[in-house]
Design a protein around this motif. Structure first.
Motif, PDB file in Angstrom:
ATOM      1  N   VAL A 195       0.843  -1.205   0.000  1.00 19.09           N
ATOM      2  CA  VAL A 195       0.000   0.000   0.000  1.00 19.09           C
ATOM      3  C   VAL A 195       0.877   1.253   0.000  1.00 19.09           C
ATOM      4  CG1 VAL A 195      -1.667   1.346   1.345  1.00 19.09           C
ATOM      5  CG2 VAL A 195      -1.951  -1.129   1.130  1.00 19.09           C
ATOM      6  N   ALA A 196       1.915   1.236   0.834  1.00 16.24           N
ATOM      7  CA  ALA A 196       2.816   2.391   0.922  1.00 16.24           C
ATOM      8  C   ALA A 196       3.537   2.620  -0.403  1.00 16.24           C
ATOM      9  CB  ALA A 196       3.815   2.190   2.062  1.00 16.24           C
ATOM     10  N   GLY A 197       3.903   1.522  -1.062  1.00 14.37           N
ATOM     11  CA  GLY A 197       4.586   1.633  -2.353  1.00 14.37           C
ATOM     12  C   GLY A 197       3.688   2.258  -3.405  1.00 14.37           C
ATOM     13  N   LYS A 198       2.435   1.875  -3.359  1.00 13.15           N
ATOM     14  CA  LYS A 198       1.458   2.447  -4.293  1.00 13.15           C
ATOM     15  C   LYS A 198       1.362   3.967  -4.062  1.00 13.15           C
ATOM     16  CE  LYS A 198      -1.984  -0.568  -5.497  1.00 13.15           C
ATOM     17  NZ  LYS A 198      -3.258  -1.265  -5.275  1.00 13.15           N
ATOM     18  N   ILE A 199       1.286   4.363  -2.800  1.00 10.70           N
ATOM     19  CA  ILE A 199       1.184   5.792  -2.461  1.00 10.70           C
ATOM     20  C   ILE A 199       2.466   6.519  -2.857  1.00 10.70           C
ATOM     21  CG2 ILE A 199       1.027   7.426  -0.538  1.00 10.70           C
ATOM     22  CD1 ILE A 199      -0.762   5.262   0.883  1.00 10.70           C
ATOM     23  N   ALA A 200       3.609   5.873  -2.599  1.00  9.72           N
ATOM     24  CA  ALA A 200       4.903   6.502  -2.913  1.00  9.72           C
ATOM     25  C   ALA A 200       5.080   6.692  -4.419  1.00  9.72           C
ATOM     26  CB  ALA A 200       6.042   5.662  -2.344  1.00  9.72           C
ATOM     27  N   GLY A 201       4.315   5.942  -5.216  1.00 14.44           N
ATOM     28  CA  GLY A 201       4.387   6.078  -6.666  1.00 14.44           C
ATOM     29  C   GLY A 201       3.569   7.240  -7.212  1.00 14.44           C
ATOM     30  N   LYS A 202       2.845   7.925  -6.355  1.00 21.25           N
ATOM     31  CA  LYS A 202       2.057   9.085  -6.797  1.00 21.25           C
ATOM     32  C   LYS A 202       2.899  10.357  -6.641  1.00 21.25           C
ATOM     33  CE  LYS A 202      -1.409   6.147  -6.629  1.00 21.25           C
ATOM     34  NZ  LYS A 202      -1.761   5.380  -7.844  1.00 21.25           N
ATOM     35  N   GLY A 203       2.385  11.460  -7.152  1.00 20.84           N
ATOM     36  CA  GLY A 203       3.065  12.738  -6.958  1.00 20.84           C
ATOM     37  C   GLY A 203       2.956  13.147  -5.497  1.00 20.84           C
ATOM     38  N   MET A 204       4.096  13.522  -4.924  1.00 17.51           N
ATOM     39  CA  MET A 204       4.145  13.784  -3.488  1.00 17.51           C
ATOM     40  C   MET A 204       3.305  14.995  -3.076  1.00 17.51           C
ATOM     41  SD  MET A 204       7.659  13.856  -1.254  1.00 17.51           S
ATOM     42  CE  MET A 204       8.380  12.359  -1.926  1.00 17.51           C
ATOM     43  N   LEU A 205       3.226  15.996  -3.957  1.00 13.42           N
ATOM     44  CA  LEU A 205       2.457  17.195  -3.588  1.00 13.42           C
ATOM     45  C   LEU A 205       0.971  16.877  -3.479  1.00 13.42           C
ATOM     46  CD1 LEU A 205       4.195  19.816  -5.898  1.00 13.42           C
ATOM     47  CD2 LEU A 205       4.477  19.574  -3.416  1.00 13.42           C
ATOM     48  N   ALA A 206       0.475  16.099  -4.452  1.00 16.35           N
ATOM     49  CA  ALA A 206      -0.950  15.729  -4.403  1.00 16.35           C
ATOM     50  C   ALA A 206      -1.212  14.827  -3.205  1.00 16.35           C
ATOM     51  CB  ALA A 206      -1.359  15.044  -5.708  1.00 16.35           C
ATOM     52  N   VAL A 207      -0.285  13.936  -2.912  1.00 13.52           N
ATOM     53  CA  VAL A 207      -0.454  13.040  -1.764  1.00 13.52           C
ATOM     54  C   VAL A 207      -0.551  13.849  -0.468  1.00 13.52           C
ATOM     55  CG1 VAL A 207       0.748  11.331  -0.329  1.00 13.52           C
ATOM     56  CG2 VAL A 207       0.543  10.962  -2.795  1.00 13.52           C
ATOM     57  N   GLN A 208       0.355  14.805  -0.310  1.00  9.99           N
ATOM     58  CA  GLN A 208       0.329  15.609   0.924  1.00  9.99           C
ATOM     59  C   GLN A 208      -0.938  16.442   1.019  1.00  9.99           C
ATOM     60  OE1 GLN A 208       5.150  16.024   1.684  1.00  9.99           O
ATOM     61  NE2 GLN A 208       3.859  17.818   1.963  1.00  9.99           N
ATOM     62  N   ALA A 209      -1.370  16.980  -0.116  1.00 11.61           N
ATOM     63  CA  ALA A 209      -2.613  17.769  -0.112  1.00 11.61           C
ATOM     64  C   ALA A 209      -3.807  16.887   0.224  1.00 11.61           C
ATOM     65  CB  ALA A 209      -2.807  18.446  -1.472  1.00 11.61           C
ATOM     66  N   ALA A 210      -3.796  15.667  -0.312  1.00 13.48           N
ATOM     67  CA  ALA A 210      -4.905  14.739  -0.036  1.00 13.48           C
ATOM     68  C   ALA A 210      -4.960  14.402   1.454  1.00 13.48           C
ATOM     69  CB  ALA A 210      -4.742  13.467  -0.866  1.00 13.48           C
ATOM     70  N   LYS A 211      -3.797  14.167   2.038  1.00 17.78           N
ATOM     71  CA  LYS A 211      -3.748  13.873   3.481  1.00 17.78           C
ATOM     72  C   LYS A 211      -4.264  15.070   4.286  1.00 17.78           C
ATOM     73  CE  LYS A 211      -0.601  12.869   7.325  1.00 17.78           C
ATOM     74  NZ  LYS A 211       0.433  11.993   7.897  1.00 17.78           N
ATOM     75  N   GLU A 212      -3.837  16.269   3.893  1.00 18.90           N
ATOM     76  CA  GLU A 212      -4.323  17.470   4.591  1.00 18.90           C
ATOM     77  C   GLU A 212      -5.835  17.601   4.495  1.00 18.90           C
ATOM     78  OE1 GLU A 212      -2.716  21.599   4.755  1.00 18.90           O
ATOM     79  OE2 GLU A 212      -1.326  20.803   3.237  1.00 18.90           O
ATOM     80  N   GLY A 213      -6.364  17.288   3.297  1.00 16.79           N
ATOM     81  CA  GLY A 213      -7.799  17.404   3.081  1.00 16.79           C
ATOM     82  C   GLY A 213      -8.582  16.433   3.946  1.00 16.79           C
ATOM     83  N   VAL A 214      -8.171  15.163   3.943  1.00 15.55           N
ATOM     84  CA  VAL A 214      -8.899  14.169   4.743  1.00 15.55           C
ATOM     85  C   VAL A 214      -8.795  14.524   6.228  1.00 15.55           C
ATOM     86  CG1 VAL A 214      -9.035  11.742   5.428  1.00 15.55           C
ATOM     87  CG2 VAL A 214      -8.650  12.333   3.021  1.00 15.55           C
ATOM     88  N   ASN A 215      -7.613  14.911   6.676  1.00 11.73           N
ATOM     89  CA  ASN A 215      -7.471  15.274   8.092  1.00 11.73           C
ATOM     90  C   ASN A 215      -8.339  16.465   8.470  1.00 11.73           C
ATOM     91  OD1 ASN A 215      -5.852  13.261   9.080  1.00 11.73           O
ATOM     92  ND2 ASN A 215      -3.954  14.288   8.499  1.00 11.73           N
ATOM     93  N   ALA A 216      -8.557  17.371   7.522  1.00 11.65           N
ATOM     94  CA  ALA A 216      -9.384  18.550   7.814  1.00 11.65           C
ATOM     95  C   ALA A 216     -10.815  18.154   8.153  1.00 11.65           C
ATOM     96  CB  ALA A 216      -9.360  19.522   6.633  1.00 11.65           C
ATOM     97  N   ALA A 217     -11.232  16.992   7.636  1.00 14.48           N
ATOM     98  CA  ALA A 217     -12.601  16.523   7.922  1.00 14.48           C
ATOM     99  C   ALA A 217     -12.809  16.284   9.411  1.00 14.48           C
ATOM    100  CB  ALA A 217     -12.902  15.254   7.129  1.00 14.48           C
TER     101      ALA A 217
END
Ligand code: HXC
Length: 260
Positions: A195-217
């Motif tokens: 799972v981590a490898g799949k995430i690490a294969g994405k663009g890091m900026l979008a990943v960090q923004a996505a994490k920020e968004g979900v946490n904001a919920a």
């Protein structure tokens, strides 16, 4: 570097993935100040390491972590814990901006359960045992147990767990939504690395923004959260990766992320 640690192990099991293994086997990975000092130091290093896109946090087969180190904690006095804000720096992991996948086998009790809940995704082995037994020690959860467990389980279940101190199983944790899923025996770390490898294969900026968004919920009203999400979405149009990702789709190519 990794050589300086006594209570954790740091490795790179797959491209883009760093793994931190809690390593106090004789104490079932009881969380003491040395361990947290090392965990925080390792995370600080990984946060500025461009070759790490995602982190896996795990323990041993028998214990993710059996809680705060009761022997280290038992003689502490109010003045000391209050002045030093005991446990405050234990939650540093929750501010880490890259995703963390917890692979939980065995006991995740007290601070161990709370540590798992600070991670972004939890995968459980069939033998995982969760609980907040602090009530049996004359205290209460001190690193998020009354809050994060309640968000995940709802009031009645969280109250029952926190007030009775009874443990709950991997299957219950999955049914109640605390963990993503229970994986096959012996496979939880491999699966977390996948799972981590799949995430690490994405663009890091979008990943960090996505994490920020979900946490904001967990912090905002729906209206504010939706506004925050849309602004994060808009901001990504200022990145190269947005152009790269969308052009790759249009050209039927695989995106080559630049993390810029
Ligand atoms: C210190 C611990 C420990 C802990 C286990 N050990 N948990 N030491 N702090 N939290 C030690 C034991 O003392 C023992 O050391 C060795 O690890 C093996 O444990 P056993 O009890 O012999 O193993 P077992 O019989 O298999 O029982 C496993 C267990 C039990 C059910 C997990 O160890 C247990 O109940 N542990 C405490 C769980 C707990 O109350 N956690 C919450 C802590 S409070 P020796 O030297 O005898 O071999 C907390 C507050 C949160 O977390 C604050 C925020 C972070």
């Amino acid at each position: 570097g990794p050589g300086e640690y006594t209570s954790i192990l740091v490795s790179q099991p797959a491209p883009g993935v760093s793994q931190i293994t809690l390593n106090r086997p004789k104490a079932l990975n009881a969380l003491n100040s040395t361990l947290f000092h090392e965990l925080n130091a390792a995370l600080r290093t990984l946060s500025s390491d461009d070759s790490t896109g995602c982190v896996v946090l795990t323990g041993s087969d028998k214990a993710f972590a059996a809680g705060a180190d009761i022997k280290e904690m038992k003689d502490k006095q109010f003045a000391e814990v209050y002045k030093g804000d005991f446990l405050a720096h234990w939650t540093e992991l929750s501010g880490f901006r890259k995703p963390i996948v917890a692979a939980v086998s065995g006991y995740a009790l007290g601070g161990g359960c709370e540590l798992a809940m600070m991670c972004d995704i939890i995968l459980a082995a069939p033998n995982a045992v969760f609980g907040q037994p602090e009530i049996n020690l004359g205290v209460i959860p001190g690193a998020g147990g009354t809050q994060r467990l309640t968000h995940a389980l709802g009031k009645s279940r969280a109250m029952e767990i926190v007030l009775t101190g009874k443990n709950f199983s991997a299957a219950e944790a999955a049914e109640w939504g605390l963990v993503s899923r229970v994986v096959q025996e012996g496979a939880v770390v491999d699966e977390a690395v996948k799972v981590a490898g799949k995430i690490a294969g994405k663009g890091m900026l979008a990943v960090q923004a996505a994490k920020e968004g979900v946490n904001a919920a967990y912090e905002m009203s729906l209206t504010n959260g939706l506004h925050f999400e849309r602004r994060l979405f808009h901001q990504l149009f200022a990145t190269n990766d947005q152009k790269i990702g969308m052009n790759a789709f249009a050209n039927k190519e695989k995106a080559k992320w630049t993390n810029s």
